[in-house]
Write an enzyme that holds these catalytic residues in place. Structure first.
Site, PDB file in Angstrom:
ATOM      1  N   TYR A 179       0.786  -1.226  -0.101  1.00 23.52           N
ATOM      2  CA  TYR A 179      -0.057  -0.106   0.042  1.00 23.52           C
ATOM      3  C   TYR A 179       0.857   1.323   0.093  1.00 23.52           C
ATOM      4  CZ  TYR A 179      -4.274   2.519   0.986  1.00 23.52           C
ATOM      5  OH  TYR A 179      -5.481   3.252   0.547  1.00 23.52           O
ATOM      6  N   LYS A 191     -21.236 -20.217  -8.655  1.00 21.77           N
ATOM      7  CA  LYS A 191     -20.303 -20.287  -9.671  1.00 21.77           C
ATOM      8  C   LYS A 191     -18.841 -19.909  -9.576  1.00 21.77           C
ATOM      9  CE  LYS A 191     -21.129 -20.359 -14.327  1.00 21.77           C
ATOM     10  NZ  LYS A 191     -21.687 -21.432 -15.114  1.00 21.77           N
TER      11      LYS A 191
END
Lengths: 448, 157
Positions: free
Chosen positions: A43, A98
């Site tokens: 970061y 899925k």
């Protein structure tokens, strides 16, 4: 009857476990966090440098972020399973399921993206708006005929692969089965009479793949609820406006060997193969009709949960090879053989689209895999557990993408096979390890 | 470029039955788009009367014959407005090709032949009317370099 009771159990068990786990996927770190100081790399301030690199060259987002392996599973909830228009929130568990399969079988990070946009233009702008976040889009459970225009437009306008599993996934799995079925009966598919019963997403996509594969349109008939798609049909002008895909099939096939007004019964007389993707049976396709098919008939009855005709009925009527959509019967035509592998392949070469030829390549590789293991009337298509299939299909698709000039990266079959195997193995191992360590909890005891 | 076996000519008496059928199909199709296009219950008989009036009438009515079969027609009305420099405008009011014969350039050929005849008559523009919701017709005419020219709105009295 026993089967019906067993199904009710699955429903209850599923609801209980969904409530227990509260979601089926989560994001996980894949970089080491040795101390909190590492955040200066992952970061700020460090991350500014990859950002600068991507700003200069947006395709670097595929190399410096997880975009390359992340796809969206997108639905508006207008045609979910057999449940119909149940809305985006209700579609979420399906999309999440899925996503789970994508990860487990293909090593693909998939996120559900369910939304309230219904109109075509809105859909297209939504997909274009979120394109920078993803390496691909899997469209799911969208009403027809909107899904056709949506897939066509999205393929044209996006620079990442867009796949509609209810069209291409089902069609590619079916094609794989047909290739082997025809091989087994010793007939040439391109010279056979093929009847597609049901003119929804799956069969309209299958028609297109069969054409590209080399079956002359005049050897195919497509039948919807009002009979054969035929240029002399009374409602043909209406179809031109309401469903240009059916309209084009009517004109291209000329209704095959049939007359306007003929239905499935007539169509099956002398036909070599039937692919039914219509409505749940049994009894939608009758034994007497199958009996009139050509010798060594091939019958795919793909409706779920109950096929249009039970396999034993079709066999009694003289069919030689029967396939269904069910996992508890032989020859399951299963999308799950296709989509995790296709996306593995296209993501690995940073493909910009998935062409019909790539879908056909997937089908051919699936067929070849089964053939190598020995075809029989009860084994024309591999099973989901045969996980070596997935890297192979990924490799075949990736190589085709490179060949067709739609990949951002080049590769060879061998290289992609190894890479895909490694990625998929790792994904399964992580899961299995977490399960072993109790980080994924075992389901609570006691079945409903 | 053009299909062999295709022949475009003015409608004549022997075309009456076939033309009547095409007119009826054209209007049945338009019925889809707006309640105002709903057909009279005697539409089939009226289509026959119209066919009789079209043949040898004032409008430009051409027939497409494909392998000696009548497969399509076009009807163009020439409208006058003398305050406009162009004076006269050809308006395609009806155009229909039987579905099995579509996709072979027959409609374009009908328009091309009609346009030639309009040119001979000194007409400078040709326009086309079709139901606002018929996006297929819109796409077709745009592809032939027609541009939006006139909008027509409707409401119940």
């Amino acid at each position: 009857m026993e089967k019906a009771e067993e199904k009710v159990d699955w429903y209850k068990l599923s609801l209980r476990l969904h409530r227990f786990y509260v979601g089926k996927i989560e994001t996980m770190p894949k970089v080491p966090v040795r101390s909190l100081e590492d955040f200066a790399i992952w970061y700020t301030p460090g991350v500014a440098e990859p950002s600068r690199a991507i700003a200069k060259e947006p395709d670097e987002s595929f190399e410096l972020t997880s975009r390359w392996n992340t796809i969206a599973v997108v639905s508006d909830g207008t045609r979910v399973l057999g449940l119909g228009r149940i809305g985006p929130e209700a579609a979420y568990p399906v999309m999440e399921g899925k996503a789970l399969i994508f990860k487990y079988l293909g090593g693909v990070d998939a996120v559900p993206l369910v939304h309230r946009v219904r109109d075509l233009e809105g859909w297209i702008s939504l997909l274009k708006a979120v394109e920078p976040s993803f390496g691909g889009i899997n469209l799911e459970d969208i009403e027809s005929p909107k899904c056709f225009a949506l897939l066509d437009r999205a393929r044209e306008e996006l620079e990442i692969p867009v796949w509609h599993d209810d069209q291409q996934g089902t069609a590619a799995a079916t094609l794989a089965g047909l290739i082997n079925a025809f091989k087994l009966v010793g007939k040439d598919m391109a010279e056979s009479k093929i009847v597609l019963f049901g003119a929804g997403a799956a069969n309209i996509a299958l028609y297109r793949l069969l054409k590209v594969w080399g079956v002359p349109p005049g050897n195919i008939v497509v039948i919807d609820s009002r009979g054969v798609l035929h240029p002399h049909r009374d409602d043909i002008d209406k179809l031109m406006i309401s469903n240009q895909w059916k309209y084009r099939i009517a004109l291209e096939t000329g209704g095959g060997w049939l007359r306007a007004g003929d239905g499935i019964e007539k169509a099956l007389e002398g036909a070599d193969a039937l692919v039914a993707a219509s409505r749940p049976g049994p009894g939608v396709i009758k034994k007497e009709w199958v009996a009139k098919m050509a010798r060594d008939a091939i019958v795919f009855a793909e409706a779920n949960p109950v096929p249009e005709i039970w396999p034993w009925e079709a066999k009694e009527a003289g069919a030689r090879i029967v396939a269904t959509g069910r996992s508890d019967l032989p020859n399951q035509v299963n999308n799950s053989l296709v989509f995790p592998a296709v996306f593995r392949g296209v993501l690995d070469v940073r493909a910009k689209t998935i062409t019909d030829e790539m879908a056909i390549e997937a089908a051919v590789e699936i067929a070849r895999y089964a053939e190598e293991r020995g075809l029989s009337e009860d084994y024309i298509i591999p099973k989901m557990e045969e996980w070596h299939l997935y890297p192979r299909v990924a490799a075949a698709v990736a190589v085709k993408a490179v060949e067709q000039g739609v990949a951002r990266k080049t590769t060879t079959y061998r290289e992609e096979l190894e890479r895909a195997e490694e990625i998929i193995r790792r994904s399964r191992e992580k899961h299995d390890l977490m399960l072993e360590r109790g980080l994924i909890e075992r389901p609570p005891e006691g079945r409903p | 470029m053009y299909e062999p076996g295709l022949y475009v000519r003015p409608a004549s008496e022997k075309d009456l039955e076939r033309l009547a059928k095409l007119i009826y199909r054209f209007y049945s199709f338009n019925e889809e788009f707006d309640p105002a296009w709903a057909l009279d219950e005697d539409a089939e008989a009226i289509a026959r009367e119209l066919a009789g009036e079209y043949i040898g009438g004032e409008d430009l009515v051409l027939i497409a014959e494909y392998d000696n079969e009548v497969v399509g027609y076009i009807r163009i009305v020439v409208e006058e407005n003398r305050i406009l420099a162009s004076k006269r405008l050809g308006v395609i009011k009806e155009l229909y090709v039987l579905p099995p014969f579509r996709g072979r350039g027959i409609a374009s050929r009908l328009i091309a032949e009609a346009q030639e005849r309009l040119g001979d008559m000194g007409v400078k523009h040709v326009s086309a009317e079709f139901p606002a919701a018929n996006y297929v017709a819109e796409r077709f005419y745009r592809a032939l370099s027609f541009r939006p020219y006139l909008s027509m709105y409707l409401r119940e009295v």
